[in-house]
Every structure is written in structure tokens, then in C-alpha cells.
Design a protein around this motif. Sequence first.
Motif, PDB file in Angstrom:
ATOM      1  N   UNK A  16      33.698  39.880  21.778  1.00 36.40           N
ATOM      2  CA  UNK A  16      34.976  40.597  21.679  1.00 36.40           C
ATOM      3  C   UNK A  16      35.165  41.579  22.830  1.00 36.40           C
ATOM      4  N   UNK A  17      34.349  41.417  23.837  1.00 37.52           N
ATOM      5  CA  UNK A  17      34.489  42.268  25.024  1.00 37.52           C
ATOM      6  C   UNK A  17      35.937  42.223  25.518  1.00 37.52           C
ATOM      7  N   UNK A  18      36.515  43.389  25.816  1.00 39.36           N
ATOM      8  CA  UNK A  18      37.938  43.384  26.198  1.00 39.36           C
ATOM      9  C   UNK A  18      38.170  42.907  27.624  1.00 39.36           C
ATOM     10  N   UNK A  19      39.438  42.590  27.880  1.00 37.91           N
ATOM     11  CA  UNK A  19      39.873  42.343  29.260  1.00 37.91           C
ATOM     12  C   UNK A  19      40.160  43.693  29.895  1.00 37.91           C
ATOM     13  N   UNK A  20      39.769  43.868  31.138  1.00 38.47           N
ATOM     14  CA  UNK A  20      40.116  45.095  31.859  1.00 38.47           C
ATOM     15  C   UNK A  20      40.747  44.689  33.188  1.00 38.47           C
ATOM     16  N   UNK A  21      41.599  45.572  33.715  1.00 37.50           N
ATOM     17  CA  UNK A  21      42.282  45.189  34.951  1.00 37.50           C
ATOM     18  C   UNK A  21      41.498  45.698  36.153  1.00 37.50           C
ATOM     19  N   UNK A  22      41.503  44.887  37.190  1.00 34.10           N
ATOM     20  CA  UNK A  22      40.846  45.275  38.443  1.00 34.10           C
ATOM     21  C   UNK A  22      41.872  45.976  39.324  1.00 34.10           C
ATOM     22  N   UNK A  23      41.416  46.956  40.078  1.00 38.16           N
ATOM     23  CA  UNK A  23      42.305  47.616  41.047  1.00 38.16           C
ATOM     24  C   UNK A  23      41.601  47.603  42.396  1.00 38.16           C
ATOM     25  N   UNK A  24      42.371  47.726  43.470  1.00 32.60           N
ATOM     26  CA  UNK A  24      41.758  47.791  44.803  1.00 32.60           C
ATOM     27  C   UNK A  24      40.705  48.892  44.820  1.00 32.60           C
ATOM     28  N   UNK A  44      51.046  40.892  37.322  1.00 30.07           N
ATOM     29  CA  UNK A  44      50.918  41.598  38.604  1.00 30.07           C
ATOM     30  C   UNK A  44      49.529  42.178  38.858  1.00 30.07           C
ATOM     31  N   UNK A  45      48.687  42.174  37.811  1.00 26.05           N
ATOM     32  CA  UNK A  45      47.320  42.675  38.000  1.00 26.05           C
ATOM     33  C   UNK A  45      46.331  41.577  37.634  1.00 26.05           C
ATOM     34  N   UNK A  46      45.092  41.748  38.099  1.00 29.69           N
ATOM     35  CA  UNK A  46      44.042  40.773  37.786  1.00 29.69           C
ATOM     36  C   UNK A  46      43.207  41.321  36.642  1.00 29.69           C
ATOM     37  N   UNK A  47      43.151  40.555  35.545  1.00 32.17           N
ATOM     38  CA  UNK A  47      42.430  40.966  34.343  1.00 32.17           C
ATOM     39  C   UNK A  47      41.203  40.083  34.155  1.00 32.17           C
ATOM     40  N   UNK A  48      40.078  40.727  33.824  1.00 31.50           N
ATOM     41  CA  UNK A  48      38.817  39.992  33.608  1.00 31.50           C
ATOM     42  C   UNK A  48      38.026  40.685  32.508  1.00 31.50           C
ATOM     43  N   UNK A  49      37.062  39.983  31.933  1.00 32.43           N
ATOM     44  CA  UNK A  49      36.161  40.647  30.985  1.00 32.43           C
ATOM     45  C   UNK A  49      35.353  41.711  31.740  1.00 32.43           C
ATOM     46  N   UNK A  50      35.001  42.771  31.004  1.00 34.63           N
ATOM     47  CA  UNK A  50      34.276  43.889  31.619  1.00 34.63           C
ATOM     48  C   UNK A  50      33.002  43.413  32.339  1.00 34.63           C
ATOM     49  N   UNK A  51      32.223  42.530  31.695  1.00 36.89           N
ATOM     50  CA  UNK A  51      30.960  42.097  32.329  1.00 36.89           C
ATOM     51  C   UNK A  51      31.205  41.273  33.586  1.00 36.89           C
ATOM     52  N   UNK A  52      32.357  40.623  33.642  1.00 35.87           N
ATOM     53  CA  UNK A  52      32.682  39.845  34.840  1.00 35.87           C
ATOM     54  C   UNK A  52      32.953  40.817  36.002  1.00 35.87           C
ATOM     55  N   UNK A  74      42.371  35.935  37.828  1.00 36.45           N
ATOM     56  CA  UNK A  74      41.385  36.078  36.759  1.00 36.45           C
ATOM     57  C   UNK A  74      41.928  35.459  35.488  1.00 36.45           C
ATOM     58  N   UNK A  75      42.065  36.285  34.442  1.00 35.00           N
ATOM     59  CA  UNK A  75      42.579  35.770  33.165  1.00 35.00           C
ATOM     60  C   UNK A  75      43.987  35.197  33.353  1.00 35.00           C
ATOM     61  N   UNK A  76      44.241  34.093  32.638  1.00 31.75           N
ATOM     62  CA  UNK A  76      45.578  33.469  32.669  1.00 31.75           C
ATOM     63  C   UNK A  76      46.104  33.258  31.266  1.00 31.75           C
ATOM     64  N   UNK A  77      47.401  33.457  31.052  1.00 29.78           N
ATOM     65  CA  UNK A  77      47.998  32.986  29.808  1.00 29.78           C
ATOM     66  C   UNK A  77      48.171  31.468  29.880  1.00 29.78           C
ATOM     67  N   UNK A  78      48.300  30.852  28.709  1.00 31.57           N
ATOM     68  CA  UNK A  78      48.442  29.397  28.628  1.00 31.57           C
ATOM     69  C   UNK A  78      49.647  28.904  29.456  1.00 31.57           C
ATOM     70  N   UNK A  79      50.696  29.698  29.415  1.00 29.70           N
ATOM     71  CA  UNK A  79      51.931  29.322  30.124  1.00 29.70           C
ATOM     72  C   UNK A  79      51.681  29.164  31.639  1.00 29.70           C
TER      73      UNK A  79
END
Length: 216
Positions: A16-24, A44-52, A74-79
Motif C-alpha cells: 500500500x506504499x503511496x505514489x509520490x511526485x518527483x520534482x526537479x 503534469x508531474x511524474x508519480x512513482x512509489x516511494x521506494x522507486x 512514471x505512473x500512468x492511468x489506464x486511459x
Amino acid sequence: MITWDSAKQIAAGTSEEPLVSAADSKHWICKPVYFQNGFVGALPQIWLRQSVLDRLKIASEVLPNGYRLVLLDGWRPKQLQQALFDDMRQKIATENPRLEGIQLDEMTMNYCSKVSDDPVQPSPHLTGGAVDVTLANASGVELDMGSAFDEPSQRSWTTYQLSGAPMHHRKVLHSAMIQSGFTNLPSEWWHYDYGNWVWAWYSEASVAEYGPIEHI
Ligand SMILES: C[C@@H](N)C(=O)N[C@H](C)C(=O)O
Ligand SMILES: [Zn+2]
């Protein structure tokens, strides 16, 4: 090379690790390429699991001086996965007019996963455990990796025999990512996994950590 059939027995990820957004940051540059190119569903932002993200930090630290990571997706919605699959299939059909049906689907799946939110075998980017990444120099200029990102050709295969700087750049990226716990998709020099079923298959693990996750 992985096939969806060969990896069916890997147990579903339940983290259940959350998605977090990456910033420059000093570690990387963010370039959300699908959002910049107007793909439906892209964020507009790149979201990944914290451990990633933690592992990407390690990768940035083991890179030789003068290189920076550039996070492309990173993370993508199905659409978005659907839009990318349709776009890639169309591109491959145009370049290979004799390919159709299952053969066209199979060729497309080398360069874009089929759309799935199945808990056992989701599209890898739907888990937040897949990242598309390239390299820039210290000034932030992207390096020549020997093929364009998302180029559906043999040149995109990670071990395709290139000469000179592009081959070296691929090896530098690959080495930093593998040392940091990622696995690479052989048909794409830019695609790396951690924690999802594709990573489990290449790591010979029987259980994945991550299943599909919704963005909130
Ligand atoms: C579309 C491309 N950037 C990519 O991520 N391909 C892999 C195979 C995927 O869609 O999972
Ligand atoms: Zn990818």
C-alpha cells in the motif's frame, strides 16, 4: 524476453506504499513527456512509489560525474496506457503495412504494454513501479542514446550493437539502474521496473510488491 503467459504464476503485489511526485532536484530533471505531447490522461508531474524514487536517488548517486537522470514517465492511468498503445500500434502499422491482427499486437507489445488493471498482471506503469528514464549531461542537455525514446525499432533494444558514445551512454544508465535494484525491459533502453510483476519475473521472485494503484 518476458511474455505475459510466462509470468502468470507470480503472486499479485499488495503493497500500500503511496505514489509520490518527483520534482526537479540535484538527482534528476523531470520531463513528463506524454503531458508535454498532449496525450489524453497524462499528468503534469511524474508519480512513482516511494521506494522507486528512493532507488532512483541511489541510481543518481552511482552515476559517474557529469551525468544526470531525466525522468520521462512514471505512473500512468489506464486511459493514458490505452492512448499510448493505440498510438504505438498505429505507428507500427504505418511502418509495416503487411502486419495486422495478432502479429501487429505482438510487435506493439514490445514497445507498449497492453492495457490491463488485472491485480496479477497490470500494465507495469499502472503500478507506479515502472519508470522511463534517460540521461543528460551536467548542463541538462539530453544525451544521444542511439534511438529516439519510444522508437519502435531494433535500435531501441537495450543491447542493440551501437558504436561510440550512444552505446556508452546506454551502458552507464543500465549499470546505475541495475545497481540500484531495477530490472530493464530488453526491448527498451529507457524502461526500468522495480516491485511490479515484470521486475519479479526478471528478478526470479515469486511475488510482486506492487499491483495497480489509483492516483488520488
Ligand atoms: C510506451 C513506452 N514508453 C513503455 O513504457 N513501454 C512499456 C512496454 C509499457 O508500456 O509498459
Ligand atoms: Zn516504460
